[in-house]
Enzyme design. Sequence first.
Site, PDB file in Angstrom:
ATOM      1  N   HIS A 190      -6.286 -11.605   0.157  1.00 48.89           N
ATOM      2  CA  HIS A 190      -6.256 -12.019  -1.252  1.00 48.89           C
ATOM      3  C   HIS A 190      -6.732 -13.458  -1.389  1.00 48.89           C
ATOM      4  CE1 HIS A 190      -2.777  -8.981  -1.713  1.00 48.89           C
ATOM      5  NE2 HIS A 190      -3.809  -8.468  -2.372  1.00 48.89           N
ATOM      6  N   LYS A 246       7.139   0.202 -11.922  1.00 47.56           N
ATOM      7  CA  LYS A 246       6.725   0.339 -10.523  1.00 47.56           C
ATOM      8  C   LYS A 246       7.690  -0.406  -9.621  1.00 47.56           C
ATOM      9  CE  LYS A 246       1.849   1.189 -11.057  1.00 47.56           C
ATOM     10  NZ  LYS A 246       0.522   0.895 -10.563  1.00 47.56           N
ATOM     11  N   ARG A 257     -12.785  -4.005   0.270  1.00 50.92           N
ATOM     12  CA  ARG A 257     -12.636  -3.924   1.728  1.00 50.92           C
ATOM     13  C   ARG A 257     -13.568  -2.889   2.322  1.00 50.92           C
ATOM     14  NH1 ARG A 257      -6.410  -3.339   0.713  1.00 50.92           N
ATOM     15  NH2 ARG A 257      -7.381  -1.526  -0.186  1.00 50.92           N
ATOM     16  N   SER A 287      -1.716  -5.280   1.324  1.00 50.26           N
ATOM     17  CA  SER A 287      -0.281  -5.547   1.188  1.00 50.26           C
ATOM     18  C   SER A 287       0.538  -4.362   1.679  1.00 50.26           C
ATOM     19  CB  SER A 287       0.068  -5.847  -0.272  1.00 50.26           C
ATOM     20  OG  SER A 287      -0.527  -7.029  -0.695  1.00 50.26           O
TER      21      SER A 287
END
Length: 159
Positions: free
Chosen positions: A17, A41, A90, A127
Site C-alpha cells: 500500500h 463488514k 498486483r 492485507s
Amino acid sequence: MSRAVCPGSFDPVTHGHLDIIARASALFDEVIVAVGVNPSKRRLFEAEERLDMLGRACAGWRNVRVEGFTGLVTEFCANQGARAIVKGLRASSDFDYELPMAQMNFALTGVETVFLPTSTGQSFVSSSLVKEVAAFGGDVREFVPDFVHERLLARLAER
C-alpha cells in the site's frame, strides 16, 4: 492543483500500500488516502485504528492526508475535489476486477482511475494474506511497518 484519492480498507496497511501511496504522491499535488468505513463488514482493525496506523505510516509525505469515508468512492472524490482514483495492481486478475469499477466510476462522475503496478517485491502482498500468515504464526514483519506488525500480533493474540 491535481488531487487524487487512493481508496482501500487497509486492514492492515502494508508496504505494498505504502509503495502505491508514495508513487502517487510523486504524480499528484495531493493524495488523499481514503479508508473505507463500512460497519457491515468485519475487519480485524476498527476504522479509527486503521486511520491511526495510516496516518502514522504516511506522516513522511507532506502532500498525503488520510481520511475515512463511507458510501461510494466517487462521492468522496467529488466532495474532496479529486479528479482521479489511484489503484495498485498486483496481477492481471486485479485489473480484471478493477477495470469495470473504473469504467463505472468514470461513467457516473467523470473521475479517472490511474492504475499503478506494484513494485516487483510487493506483488504478492495483500492485507488478507498478511493476516492469514500471521494468524498461523508466520513472520510477516517484512511486509508491514514495525508499529503495524506489533499491533497485528497484539490483536491476533486477543483472539
